[in-house]
Each structure stands twice: as C-alpha cells, then as structure tokens.
Design an enzyme around this catalytic site. Sequence first.
Site, PDB file in Angstrom:
ATOM      1  N   SER A  15       0.819  -1.272   0.043  1.00 45.58           N
ATOM      2  CA  SER A  15      -0.080   0.286   0.028  1.00 45.58           C
ATOM      3  C   SER A  15       0.954   1.275  -0.162  1.00 45.58           C
ATOM      4  O   SER A  15       2.196   1.125   0.376  1.00 45.58           O
ATOM      5  CB  SER A  15      -0.867  -0.111   1.362  1.00 45.58           C
ATOM      6  N   ASP A  36       4.540  -7.674   3.431  1.00 47.82           N
ATOM      7  CA  ASP A  36       3.480  -6.859   4.177  1.00 47.82           C
ATOM      8  C   ASP A  36       2.648  -7.980   5.095  1.00 47.82           C
ATOM      9  O   ASP A  36       2.898  -9.222   4.986  1.00 47.82           O
ATOM     10  CB  ASP A  36       2.545  -6.136   2.911  1.00 47.82           C
ATOM     11  N   ASP A  57       4.617 -10.133   9.662  1.00 45.28           N
ATOM     12  CA  ASP A  57       4.411  -9.014  10.545  1.00 45.28           C
ATOM     13  C   ASP A  57       5.738  -8.631  11.152  1.00 45.28           C
ATOM     14  O   ASP A  57       6.341  -9.175  11.667  1.00 45.28           O
ATOM     15  CB  ASP A  57       3.528  -9.262  11.584  1.00 45.28           C
ATOM     16  N   VAL A  58       6.149  -7.598  10.690  1.00 46.92           N
ATOM     17  CA  VAL A  58       7.605  -7.026  10.863  1.00 46.92           C
ATOM     18  C   VAL A  58       7.992  -6.826  12.577  1.00 46.92           C
ATOM     19  O   VAL A  58       8.971  -6.921  12.730  1.00 46.92           O
ATOM     20  CB  VAL A  58       7.838  -5.574  10.261  1.00 46.92           C
ATOM     21  N   SER A 145       9.516  10.470   9.380  1.00 44.65           N
ATOM     22  CA  SER A 145       8.349  11.513   9.163  1.00 44.65           C
ATOM     23  C   SER A 145       8.779  13.109   9.545  1.00 44.65           C
ATOM     24  O   SER A 145       9.568  12.817  10.341  1.00 44.65           O
ATOM     25  CB  SER A 145       7.113  10.920   9.892  1.00 44.65           C
ATOM     26  N   TYR A 158       5.233   8.191  18.399  1.00 43.98           N
ATOM     27  CA  TYR A 158       5.816   8.126  16.872  1.00 43.98           C
ATOM     28  C   TYR A 158       6.881   9.159  16.669  1.00 43.98           C
ATOM     29  O   TYR A 158       7.810   8.999  15.948  1.00 43.98           O
ATOM     30  CB  TYR A 158       4.360   8.932  16.426  1.00 43.98           C
ATOM     31  N   LYS A 162      10.298   7.700  14.902  1.00 43.24           N
ATOM     32  CA  LYS A 162      10.705   8.269  13.681  1.00 43.24           C
ATOM     33  C   LYS A 162      12.036   9.260  13.898  1.00 43.24           C
ATOM     34  O   LYS A 162      12.937   9.217  12.997  1.00 43.24           O
ATOM     35  CB  LYS A 162       9.737   9.112  13.029  1.00 43.24           C
ATOM     36  N   PHE A 191       0.779  12.543   3.180  1.00 40.94           N
ATOM     37  CA  PHE A 191       0.872  11.933   1.975  1.00 40.94           C
ATOM     38  C   PHE A 191      -0.475  11.143   2.018  1.00 40.94           C
ATOM     39  O   PHE A 191      -0.919  10.509   2.839  1.00 40.94           O
ATOM     40  CB  PHE A 191       2.029  10.993   1.482  1.00 40.94           C
ATOM     41  N   THR A 193      -2.339   8.083   1.190  1.00 42.05           N
ATOM     42  CA  THR A 193      -2.153   6.528   1.112  1.00 42.05           C
ATOM     43  C   THR A 193      -3.020   6.104   1.855  1.00 42.05           C
ATOM     44  O   THR A 193      -4.155   6.748   2.520  1.00 42.05           O
ATOM     45  CB  THR A 193      -0.556   6.516   1.778  1.00 42.05           C
TER      46      THR A 193
HETATM   47  N1  LIG Z   1       1.025   8.900   4.849  1.00 46.78           N
HETATM   48  C1  LIG Z   1       1.348   9.819   5.701  1.00 46.78           C
HETATM   49  O1  LIG Z   1       1.187  10.825   5.607  1.00 46.78           O
HETATM   50  C2  LIG Z   1       2.661   9.713   6.248  1.00 46.78           C
HETATM   51  C3  LIG Z   1       3.688  10.756   6.628  1.00 46.78           C
HETATM   52  C4  LIG Z   1       4.645  10.601   7.195  1.00 46.78           C
HETATM   53  C5  LIG Z   1       5.249   9.184   7.461  1.00 46.78           C
HETATM   54  N2  LIG Z   1       4.633   8.192   6.928  1.00 46.78           N
HETATM   55  C6  LIG Z   1       5.165   6.789   7.236  1.00 46.78           C
HETATM   56  O2  LIG Z   1       5.322   6.325   5.801  1.00 46.78           O
HETATM   57  C7  LIG Z   1       5.186   4.829   6.173  1.00 46.78           C
HETATM   58  C8  LIG Z   1       4.288   4.412   4.956  1.00 46.78           C
HETATM   59  O3  LIG Z   1       3.123   4.739   5.200  1.00 46.78           O
HETATM   60  P1  LIG Z   1       1.740   4.893   4.196  1.00 46.78           P
HETATM   61  O4  LIG Z   1       1.443   6.247   4.497  1.00 46.78           O
HETATM   62  O5  LIG Z   1       2.355   4.528   2.853  1.00 46.78           O
HETATM   63  O6  LIG Z   1       0.655   4.107   4.713  1.00 46.78           O
HETATM   64  P2  LIG Z   1       0.120   2.773   4.330  1.00 46.78           P
HETATM   65  O7  LIG Z   1      -1.143   2.322   5.346  1.00 46.78           O
HETATM   66  O8  LIG Z   1      -0.664   2.940   2.884  1.00 46.78           O
HETATM   67  O9  LIG Z   1       1.078   1.623   3.932  1.00 46.78           O
HETATM   68  C9  LIG Z   1       1.765   1.113   5.228  1.00 46.78           C
HETATM   69  C10 LIG Z   1       1.858  -0.446   4.599  1.00 46.78           C
HETATM   70  O10 LIG Z   1       2.787  -0.973   5.990  1.00 46.78           O
HETATM   71  C11 LIG Z   1       2.078  -2.034   6.175  1.00 46.78           C
HETATM   72  N3  LIG Z   1       2.247  -2.590   7.511  1.00 46.78           N
HETATM   73  C12 LIG Z   1       1.775  -2.085   8.727  1.00 46.78           C
HETATM   74  N4  LIG Z   1       2.265  -2.457   9.891  1.00 46.78           N
HETATM   75  C13 LIG Z   1       2.933  -3.723   9.491  1.00 46.78           C
HETATM   76  C14 LIG Z   1       3.411  -4.670  10.159  1.00 46.78           C
HETATM   77  N5  LIG Z   1       3.304  -4.879  11.462  1.00 46.78           N
HETATM   78  N6  LIG Z   1       4.102  -5.883   9.481  1.00 46.78           N
HETATM   79  C15 LIG Z   1       4.116  -5.713   7.899  1.00 46.78           C
HETATM   80  N7  LIG Z   1       3.443  -4.743   7.340  1.00 46.78           N
HETATM   81  C16 LIG Z   1       2.881  -3.763   8.080  1.00 46.78           C
HETATM   82  C17 LIG Z   1       0.428  -2.189   5.860  1.00 46.78           C
HETATM   83  O11 LIG Z   1      -0.241  -3.354   5.902  1.00 46.78           O
HETATM   84  C18 LIG Z   1       0.521  -1.288   4.708  1.00 46.78           C
HETATM   85  O12 LIG Z   1       0.382  -1.932   3.530  1.00 46.78           O
HETATM   86  C19 LIG Z   1       4.747   4.654   7.390  1.00 46.78           C
HETATM   87  O13 LIG Z   1       6.115   4.129   8.062  1.00 46.78           O
HETATM   88  C20 LIG Z   1       4.256   5.935   8.095  1.00 46.78           C
HETATM   89  O14 LIG Z   1       4.482   6.052   9.397  1.00 46.78           O
HETATM   90  C21 LIG Z   1       3.396   8.573   6.513  1.00 46.78           C
END
Ligand SMILES: NC(=O)c1ccc[n+]([C@@H]2O[C@H](COP(=O)([O-])OP(=O)(O)OC[C@H]3O[C@@H](n4cnc5c(N)ncnc54)[C@H](O)[C@@H]3O)[C@@H](O)[C@H]2O)c1
Length: 252
Positions: A15, A36, A57-58, A145, A158, A162, A191, A193
Amino acid sequence: MEINGKKVVVIGGASGMGRASAELLAERGAQVAIFDREGSDGKQVAEGIGGTFYPVDVTDFKGTEETLQAAVDKLGGLHVTVTTAGGGIAKRTLTKSGPHDLESFQSVIDLNLIATFNISRLAAAHMAKNEPEDEERGVIINTASIAAFEGQIGQVAYTAAKAAIAGMCLTMARDLGSMGIRVLAIAPSLFLTGLTSMVPDEMANQLVKDAAFPKRMGRPIEYAKLVAAIVENPMLNGQCLRLDAGQRFAPK
Ligand SMILES: NC(=O)c1ccc[n+]([C@@H]2O[C@H](COP(=O)([O-])OP(=O)(O)OC[C@H]3O[C@@H](n4cnc5c(N)ncnc54)[C@H](O)[C@@H]3O)[C@@H](O)[C@H]2O)c1
C-alpha cells in the site's frame, strides 16, 4: 547504483508509498519482493509487477529474519531495501486520565524503530556478500516522518520512533561505509496513502496549509521518485531527507 537488474525488498509494499516504490523500481527493471501483513493487498501488487509476496508482521522479529532469508534466496541476492511499514497513535504525555501508558509507547517503538533496525541490520549482512558495482554493494532506505522534527502535540511515541530512524542514518552509514552500503531515510509530510485516506478533506487542508508549495498532500509516486533517485545517486548517504513541500507545523 543502476536500478535495472537489482534485487529489491520493499517492506510495507502492499500500500501507499511502499507500493508506489515497488511499482516504480520494478518498472525500471528491478526484481522486487514485497513484504506486508497477511490479508494485505501484497499478493495482487506483487502479481502486478512480476514479483513475489511474502506475508509477514515486521514486529515478529525472528519471523522477519526468516522471511528475509527466504526472499533473498529466491531473488538470488539483495541490493536495496525500502522499509515503509509503520504507523502511530495519538496520545499525549500526560492527560487528565493519567500519564501515557508504556505499552502503547513500546508498541509504536517496536513497529517503527525496532522493526526498521532489524530489517536494516539483516539487510546489511546480505548486501555485504554482493560483488561491488562501482565499489557499491547496497542501499538501505527507511521511512521517518516530519513528525520526527516538528514536535506535534500527541505524537510523542511516533516522534520518538521516527526521530530515531532519522538519527540512525549517519551512524549506520558510517558503520557500513567500508562495505559500500549506503543508509538513508525519507521523512514525508502528509501523503495520501492507505494510512491517511480516511482523513476528511477539511482536516487534510488544515494539515497542509503551512506548506510553502504545493499546498496539498503528497502523492505516493513522489516518494517513489525519491527512492529511485537515492538508489541511483551514490553521493546521497547518511541522512534523512525531508519530502515535505517546505512544510513546517505550529504546535497544533
Ligand atoms: N501517509 C503519511 O502522511 C505519512 C507521513 C509521514 C510518514 N509516513 C510513514 O510512511 C510509511 C508508509 O506509510 P503509508 O502512508 O504509505 O501507509 P499505508 O498504510 O498506505 O502503507 C503502510 C503499509 O505497511 C504495512 N504494515 C503496517 N504494519 C505492518 C506490520 N506490522 N508488518 C508488516 N507490514 C505492516 C501495512 O499493511 C501497509 O500495507 C509509514 O512508516 C508511515 O509512518 C506516512
């Protein structure tokens, strides 16, 4: 390093920003494995790019180690990891009902920090075995982040996780420099997402209003393009790059 022909693992690749990175790197000729959670769209995404999906699961650190070994065996090596699996909670250090509980703080640290370090250390061991290309053996890209630096209320766990991901870049880059392995992190602003798709427009507009330009949520492809640029440019190393349209937050 050249992207074409490289072996890549994208953790969180079902995702959002991970998915966009997996798709772009595959389009540029990399062989990509997607890690994932079970029940995610990982299988469909992997099928779409001719890759393999590994449900994991990480926060199962041992299971991640075994899964990475299996993926590297199937790929026949490892040049690049992109770790995007992560997420947070909203909780203040102290509220009327008492101090922040340690359990949820710890779980945010486990998901974002320990899991990221676990993947980084294991990836480095695999990458160290590569034949160097222009002295380079691998690239580790993690996800921080802007919350690491902006001090937003209610983000303490968080932020801690981060900020640690950002802070580890230079140390790991120095630890791994003699092996030709680079380490960077990307710190996105808001972002669009899977994580943020539920955020109502009104709230999203509020959250991006302090960006310089453009005043909108980032697109996953914009994260992926930075991933590709990092892989291709060996002079980028040891730092956390903000990807934020010049955004700076007020306390709330
Ligand atoms: N979207 C934002 O605004 C934003 C901003 C800053 C940072 N981030 C960071 O960016 C990264 C990506 O997030 P995204 O926005 O693309 O979100 P997203 O939810 O679209 O994608 C994250 C993916 O990580 C997977 N995931 C979560 N926990 C997991 C686990 N325990 N084991 C395996 N997979 C796992 C989810 O299933 C998902 O497919 C994250 O680290 C998030 O903290 C996001």
